[in-house]
Structures are given as C-alpha cells and as structure tokens.
Scaffold this motif. Sequence first.
Motif, PDB file in Angstrom:
ATOM      1  N   ASN A 159       0.827  -1.209   0.000  1.00 17.86           N
ATOM      2  CA  ASN A 159       0.000   0.000   0.000  1.00 17.86           C
ATOM      3  C   ASN A 159       0.862   1.261   0.000  1.00 17.86           C
ATOM      4  OD1 ASN A 159      -2.407  -1.426  -0.080  1.00 17.86           O
ATOM      5  ND2 ASN A 159      -2.630  -1.441   2.136  1.00 17.86           N
ATOM      6  N   THR A 196       2.155   1.731  -3.513  1.00 17.38           N
ATOM      7  CA  THR A 196       1.148   2.258  -4.449  1.00 17.38           C
ATOM      8  C   THR A 196       0.964   3.762  -4.269  1.00 17.38           C
ATOM      9  OG1 THR A 196      -0.717   1.737  -2.973  1.00 17.38           O
ATOM     10  CG2 THR A 196      -0.103   0.078  -4.627  1.00 17.38           C
ATOM     11  N   HIS A 241       2.201   6.252  -7.157  1.00 13.83           N
ATOM     12  CA  HIS A 241       0.953   6.651  -7.818  1.00 13.83           C
ATOM     13  C   HIS A 241       0.309   5.520  -8.619  1.00 13.83           C
ATOM     14  CE1 HIS A 241       2.001  10.672  -6.564  1.00 13.83           C
ATOM     15  NE2 HIS A 241       3.176  10.519  -7.153  1.00 13.83           N
ATOM     16  N   HIS A 242       0.373   4.303  -8.084  1.00 15.18           N
ATOM     17  CA  HIS A 242      -0.331   3.166  -8.669  1.00 15.18           C
ATOM     18  C   HIS A 242      -1.708   3.042  -8.021  1.00 15.18           C
ATOM     19  CE1 HIS A 242       3.628   1.966 -10.176  1.00 15.18           C
ATOM     20  NE2 HIS A 242       2.960   1.193 -11.021  1.00 15.18           N
ATOM     21  N   ASP A 243      -2.590   2.349  -8.675  1.00 15.39           N
ATOM     22  CA  ASP A 243      -3.937   2.120  -8.156  1.00 15.39           C
ATOM     23  C   ASP A 243      -3.846   1.223  -6.926  1.00 15.39           C
ATOM     24  OD1 ASP A 243      -6.571   1.573  -7.614  1.00 15.39           O
ATOM     25  OD2 ASP A 243      -6.976   0.572  -9.526  1.00 15.39           O
ATOM     26  N   ARG A 244      -4.170   1.738  -5.755  1.00 10.21           N
ATOM     27  CA  ARG A 244      -4.026   0.969  -4.517  1.00 10.21           C
ATOM     28  C   ARG A 244      -5.056  -0.141  -4.377  1.00 10.21           C
ATOM     29  NH1 ARG A 244      -6.069   4.086   0.669  1.00 10.21           N
ATOM     30  NH2 ARG A 244      -8.165   3.388   0.349  1.00 10.21           N
ATOM     31  N   HIS A 245      -6.065  -0.142  -5.213  1.00 11.14           N
ATOM     32  CA  HIS A 245      -7.086  -1.198  -5.167  1.00 11.14           C
ATOM     33  C   HIS A 245      -6.746  -2.367  -6.089  1.00 11.14           C
ATOM     34  CE1 HIS A 245      -9.565   1.326  -2.683  1.00 11.14           C
ATOM     35  NE2 HIS A 245      -9.436   2.302  -3.552  1.00 11.14           N
ATOM     36  N   ARG A 246      -5.669  -2.233  -6.823  1.00  7.78           N
ATOM     37  CA  ARG A 246      -5.254  -3.290  -7.746  1.00  7.78           C
ATOM     38  C   ARG A 246      -4.348  -4.275  -7.023  1.00  7.78           C
ATOM     39  NH1 ARG A 246      -1.876  -1.984 -13.103  1.00  7.78           N
ATOM     40  NH2 ARG A 246      -2.015  -4.014 -14.088  1.00  7.78           N
ATOM     41  N   GLU A 247      -4.702  -5.533  -7.070  1.00 11.20           N
ATOM     42  CA  GLU A 247      -3.925  -6.553  -6.385  1.00 11.20           C
ATOM     43  C   GLU A 247      -2.590  -6.763  -7.078  1.00 11.20           C
ATOM     44  OE1 GLU A 247      -6.177 -10.120  -6.045  1.00 11.20           O
ATOM     45  OE2 GLU A 247      -7.775  -9.174  -4.908  1.00 11.20           O
ATOM     46  N   HIS A 301      -2.245  -8.799 -10.182  1.00  9.23           N
ATOM     47  CA  HIS A 301      -2.806  -8.236 -11.408  1.00  9.23           C
ATOM     48  C   HIS A 301      -1.885  -7.195 -12.048  1.00  9.23           C
ATOM     49  CE1 HIS A 301      -6.776 -10.158 -11.105  1.00  9.23           C
ATOM     50  NE2 HIS A 301      -6.532 -10.107  -9.816  1.00  9.23           N
ATOM     51  N   LEU A 302      -0.743  -6.943 -11.411  1.00 11.55           N
ATOM     52  CA  LEU A 302       0.229  -6.043 -12.023  1.00 11.55           C
ATOM     53  C   LEU A 302       0.943  -6.774 -13.152  1.00 11.55           C
ATOM     54  CD1 LEU A 302       1.945  -4.555  -8.825  1.00 11.55           C
ATOM     55  CD2 LEU A 302       0.124  -3.518 -10.192  1.00 11.55           C
ATOM     56  N   GLU A 340       5.672  -3.904 -13.620  1.00 15.91           N
ATOM     57  CA  GLU A 340       5.218  -3.282 -12.377  1.00 15.91           C
ATOM     58  C   GLU A 340       5.595  -4.137 -11.165  1.00 15.91           C
ATOM     59  OE1 GLU A 340       1.247  -0.841 -13.675  1.00 15.91           O
ATOM     60  OE2 GLU A 340       1.156  -3.033 -13.713  1.00 15.91           O
TER      61      GLU A 340
END
Length: 89
Positions: free
Chosen positions: A54, A57, A61-67, A70-71, A75
């Motif tokens: 977290n 992320t 500046h990555h999507d913190r809701h993305r597991e 799934h990167l 990434e």
Amino acid sequence: MRLKNKFVGTFLIATAFALPLATVGCGPEHHGYYNDPYYHDRHHWDNNEVVYYNQWTVETHHDRHREFRHLNKNEQKQYWDWRHHHDNH
C-alpha cells in the motif's frame, strides 16, 4: 435410528472433505508466498507485506485497489526493487 446414524456419518465425511476446499479461498494476496525472481528470495504475503504494498502504491501513484498479482511483470519488478530498498522484509 440406523438411517440417522448413516446420515450423520455421511455428513461428517463430507464436511471433512469440504473443509480444506473452503479454506483455500485465502489467496496469495493475503497469506501466501511470492517467489521474487529478481532477488531470488521468497516473501510471505501477510498483513505486513500489504502495508508495504500500500505504501508503494501511494509513493508511485499506482492504483491501490489493484492486487499485486494483477500487475504486469514490469510493475511487479518495480515493486520488488522498491521493496528491497525498504526495511529488512
């Protein structure tokens, strides 16, 4: 009475087989291991690792809701690079 005992026995056996399947639902995002192919070590993905993820992320500046799983590979490598420069994992 015999039918009742047979039913209870069948129920207990079915429960014994179903229990492991029900507990497998906790995927590696929560309580598993990730092999880090870049640093050749394993990371236990637990609540502590989630805190690091977290933080990464937010900082990157990555999507913190993305597991994590799934990167894309690039990434994931970015995360492991960042992770190895923060704390002793």
